[in-house]
Scaffold this active site. Structure first.
Site, PDB file in Angstrom:
ATOM      1  N   TYR A 142      34.463  -1.872  32.440  1.00 48.24           N
ATOM      2  CA  TYR A 142      34.992  -1.287  31.844  1.00 48.24           C
ATOM      3  C   TYR A 142      34.960   0.178  32.903  1.00 48.24           C
ATOM      4  O   TYR A 142      33.508   0.101  32.732  1.00 48.24           O
ATOM      5  CB  TYR A 142      35.410  -1.358  30.649  1.00 48.24           C
ATOM      6  CG  TYR A 142      36.961  -1.734  30.642  1.00 48.24           C
ATOM      7  CD1 TYR A 142      38.429  -1.595  31.073  1.00 48.24           C
ATOM      8  CD2 TYR A 142      37.230  -2.713  29.280  1.00 48.24           C
ATOM      9  CE1 TYR A 142      39.627  -2.429  31.055  1.00 48.24           C
ATOM     10  CE2 TYR A 142      37.680  -3.367  29.012  1.00 48.24           C
ATOM     11  CZ  TYR A 142      39.248  -3.246  29.724  1.00 48.24           C
ATOM     12  OH  TYR A 142      40.217  -4.222  29.955  1.00 48.24           O
ATOM     13  N   THR A 180      48.237  -2.006  51.435  1.00 49.85           N
ATOM     14  CA  THR A 180      47.420  -3.182  50.481  1.00 49.85           C
ATOM     15  C   THR A 180      45.976  -2.998  51.144  1.00 49.85           C
ATOM     16  O   THR A 180      46.148  -2.708  52.400  1.00 49.85           O
ATOM     17  CB  THR A 180      48.029  -4.335  50.477  1.00 49.85           C
ATOM     18  OG1 THR A 180      48.490  -5.273  51.925  1.00 49.85           O
ATOM     19  CG2 THR A 180      49.149  -4.576  49.954  1.00 49.85           C
ATOM     20  N   ARG A 205      42.247  -8.758  48.006  1.00 50.24           N
ATOM     21  CA  ARG A 205      43.302  -8.154  47.379  1.00 50.24           C
ATOM     22  C   ARG A 205      43.527  -7.614  46.562  1.00 50.24           C
ATOM     23  O   ARG A 205      43.115  -6.875  45.042  1.00 50.24           O
ATOM     24  CB  ARG A 205      43.930  -9.662  46.957  1.00 50.24           C
ATOM     25  CG  ARG A 205      45.625  -9.969  46.709  1.00 50.24           C
ATOM     26  CD  ARG A 205      45.597 -11.148  46.289  1.00 50.24           C
ATOM     27  NE  ARG A 205      45.625 -11.765  47.419  1.00 50.24           N
ATOM     28  CZ  ARG A 205      47.069 -12.066  47.967  1.00 50.24           C
ATOM     29  NH1 ARG A 205      48.079 -11.245  47.962  1.00 50.24           N
ATOM     30  NH2 ARG A 205      46.760 -12.447  49.300  1.00 50.24           N
ATOM     31  N   LYS A 254      45.235  -7.376  54.121  1.00 49.02           N
ATOM     32  CA  LYS A 254      46.802  -8.248  54.626  1.00 49.02           C
ATOM     33  C   LYS A 254      45.688  -8.204  56.280  1.00 49.02           C
ATOM     34  O   LYS A 254      44.217  -8.350  56.347  1.00 49.02           O
ATOM     35  CB  LYS A 254      47.486  -7.317  55.404  1.00 49.02           C
ATOM     36  CG  LYS A 254      48.581  -7.670  53.874  1.00 49.02           C
ATOM     37  CD  LYS A 254      50.551  -7.579  54.623  1.00 49.02           C
ATOM     38  CE  LYS A 254      50.642  -7.505  52.872  1.00 49.02           C
ATOM     39  NZ  LYS A 254      50.872  -6.565  51.848  1.00 49.02           N
ATOM     40  N   GLU A 287      37.386   2.777  33.733  1.00 51.87           N
ATOM     41  CA  GLU A 287      38.801   3.437  33.689  1.00 51.87           C
ATOM     42  C   GLU A 287      37.988   4.916  33.760  1.00 51.87           C
ATOM     43  O   GLU A 287      36.453   6.330  33.495  1.00 51.87           O
ATOM     44  CB  GLU A 287      39.025   4.151  31.679  1.00 51.87           C
ATOM     45  CG  GLU A 287      40.353   2.401  31.654  1.00 51.87           C
ATOM     46  CD  GLU A 287      39.422   2.184  31.136  1.00 51.87           C
ATOM     47  OE1 GLU A 287      38.057   2.057  30.798  1.00 51.87           O
ATOM     48  OE2 GLU A 287      40.233   1.415  29.803  1.00 51.87           O
ATOM     49  N   ASP A 339      53.731   3.385  53.662  1.00 49.29           N
ATOM     50  CA  ASP A 339      54.031   2.786  53.189  1.00 49.29           C
ATOM     51  C   ASP A 339      53.125   0.933  54.796  1.00 49.29           C
ATOM     52  O   ASP A 339      54.097   0.865  55.722  1.00 49.29           O
ATOM     53  CB  ASP A 339      54.830   1.286  52.236  1.00 49.29           C
ATOM     54  CG  ASP A 339      54.347  -0.299  52.833  1.00 49.29           C
ATOM     55  OD1 ASP A 339      53.810  -0.472  52.637  1.00 49.29           O
ATOM     56  OD2 ASP A 339      55.058  -0.646  51.257  1.00 49.29           O
TER      57      ASP A 339
END
Ligand code: DSN
Length: 425
Positions: free
Chosen positions: A46, A220, A229, A223, A48, A193
């Protein structure tokens, strides 16, 4: 692996990927190194917060990983700031909207059937409930040119807080300078985008919107960029402490974005995915990646031409990037779903897609969308594009003849097996 059911499904998926040709333009094959980083023990952690400012202990390695990913991303896109934590492109877009807009504010984005994405304001999204989306379109679908005069009129009339350039199904390059001039005239935040073309931009074979005065790029990472991903937000401006609310100015956009992402919307970052992003960004910084990106474009141009020669009517008449859209309803009187399904049967994977102002419904639209990033990673070159176009034409012709389809499938499989997956190397 002890879980035989999942192990068998992983093996089956690997076989499917190896024996078929992936033409979905948003997909790709990652390297062994990217897979290794994704499957690493960083998934146990974790983290954060941001490097040097975490909510949990034990961050001596995660901080280094995230800093590497950030520095490499900034270098690739010549940006002042990179946030590598978005879990997806959709979340990256959502974070940007929330960081700059108040509920009910207006966002000017590309019409969905002209190439925009669901997160650019599709009525079915929660984003469309939170914000008012106005849409611009192409002036002429024969050339694909955006109607910049309409865009300017809409901007003057609606005074959007954000003007969004970007697409999920648009085969031409955008005129970022025109977007920027309009955005500056109305004082909008300029957001691009670039999910589909991020790898092309990183390689320098497509224009970088940040060079034309855009403030933010969302993308992203899986691609054309060929990473795991995930999502990412790049921006220009002053990078401050995300734990303190800064004034809402364009200069403060990097800090506003960081703060909106965490603690604003997302919880713990996926550190194994961030490690894999760092690996992919390093790969994209190598000279071979530029060669790869150039080959994507060469293959796309040839594939588009070979499809046209065989009667596929292409939206905008061709492509400037890796994306090709064909209106199969106009070309062959078939909807995109039928064509997607018949091509699946022979091992060619692509997707049905709406075309501009489509007369058919979304689940049986008029078009198909395909592209060359994944097949270029496999090693296919220009001469192979005619073969693919011919298989597509024949599969459509023989769609009711199972024996002929099976024979085509064998041809595709035999051909595909000559090209290893990058993760084999
Ligand atoms: N699903 C991605 C695409 O195929 O373009 C973007 O959402």
């Amino acid at each position: 692996m002890n879980d035989k059911q999942i192990a068998d499904l992983i093996a089956a998926e690997e076989k499917r990927q190896r024996e078929g040709l992936e033409l979905i333009p948003s997909e790709n094959y990652v390297s062994r190194d990217v897979l290794t980083a994704m499957g690493s023990v960083f998934t146990n952690k974790y983290s954060e917060g941001y490097p040097g400012r975490r909510y949990y202990g034990g961050q001596e390695n995660t901080d280094k990983v995230e800093r590497l990913a950030i520095e490499r991303a900034k270098q690739l896109f010549r940006a002042d700031h990179a946030n590598v934590q978005p879990h997806s492109g959709a979340q990256a877009n959502e974070v940007v909207y929330h960081s700059w807009c108040n509920l009910g504010d207006t966002i000017l984005a590309m019409d969905l059937s002209h190439g925009g994405h669901l997160t650019h304001g599709a009525p079915v999204t929660i984003l469309a409930r939170d914000y008012k989306f106005i849409r611009y379109k192409m002036k002429d679908i024969k050339t694909g040119e955006i109607d910049y005069e309409q865009l300017r009129q809409l901007a003057l009339e609606h005074k959007p807080k954000i003007i969004l350039a970007g697409f999920s199904a648009y085969p031409r390059e955008l005129d970022y300078a025109k977007f920027a001039a309009i955005g500056n005239e109305v004082g909008a935040l300029l957001v691009a985008d670039m999910a589909h073309i991020a790898g092309l931009i990183a390689a320098g074979v497509a224009k970088n919107p940040l060079d034309y005065g855009f403030h933010v790029i969302t993308t992203t990472t899986h691609k054309t960029l060929r990473g795991p991903r995930g999502g990412m937000i790049l921006s220009n401006g002053v990078v401050g402490n995300p734990l303190k609310a800064p004034e809402k100015t364009i200069e403060n956009i990097p800090t506003l974005i960081d703060r909106t992402l965490f603690p604003g919307t997302q919880g713990g970052p996926l550190m194994h995915v961030i490690a894999a992003k760092a690996v992919a960004f390093r790969e994209a910084l190598q000279p071979e990646f530029k060669t790869y990106a150039e080959q994507i474009l060469k293959n796309a141009k040839v594939l588009a031409a070979e499809l046209e020669r065989r009667g596929f009517q292409l939206i905008t008449g061709g492509t400037d990037n890796h994306l090709i859209l064909a209106d199969v309803y106009k070309s062959f009187g078939l909807d995109g779903k039928i064509v997607e399904e018949v091509l699946d049967k022979i091992g060619l994977t692509l997707n049905k897609n709406a075309v501009a102002d489509d007369p058919l419904p979304p689940f049986k639209p008029s078009g198909i969308r395909l592209g060359t990033p994944a097949i270029t990673t496999r090693g296919l070159v220009e001469k192979d594009m005619a073969t693919i176009a011919e298989w597509m034409k024949q599969a459509i012709e023989y769609r009711d003849d199972e024996a002929k389809l099976r024979a085509l499938h064998t041809e595709v499989r035999t051909f595909a097996l000559q090209f290893p997956l990058p993760s084999d190397k």
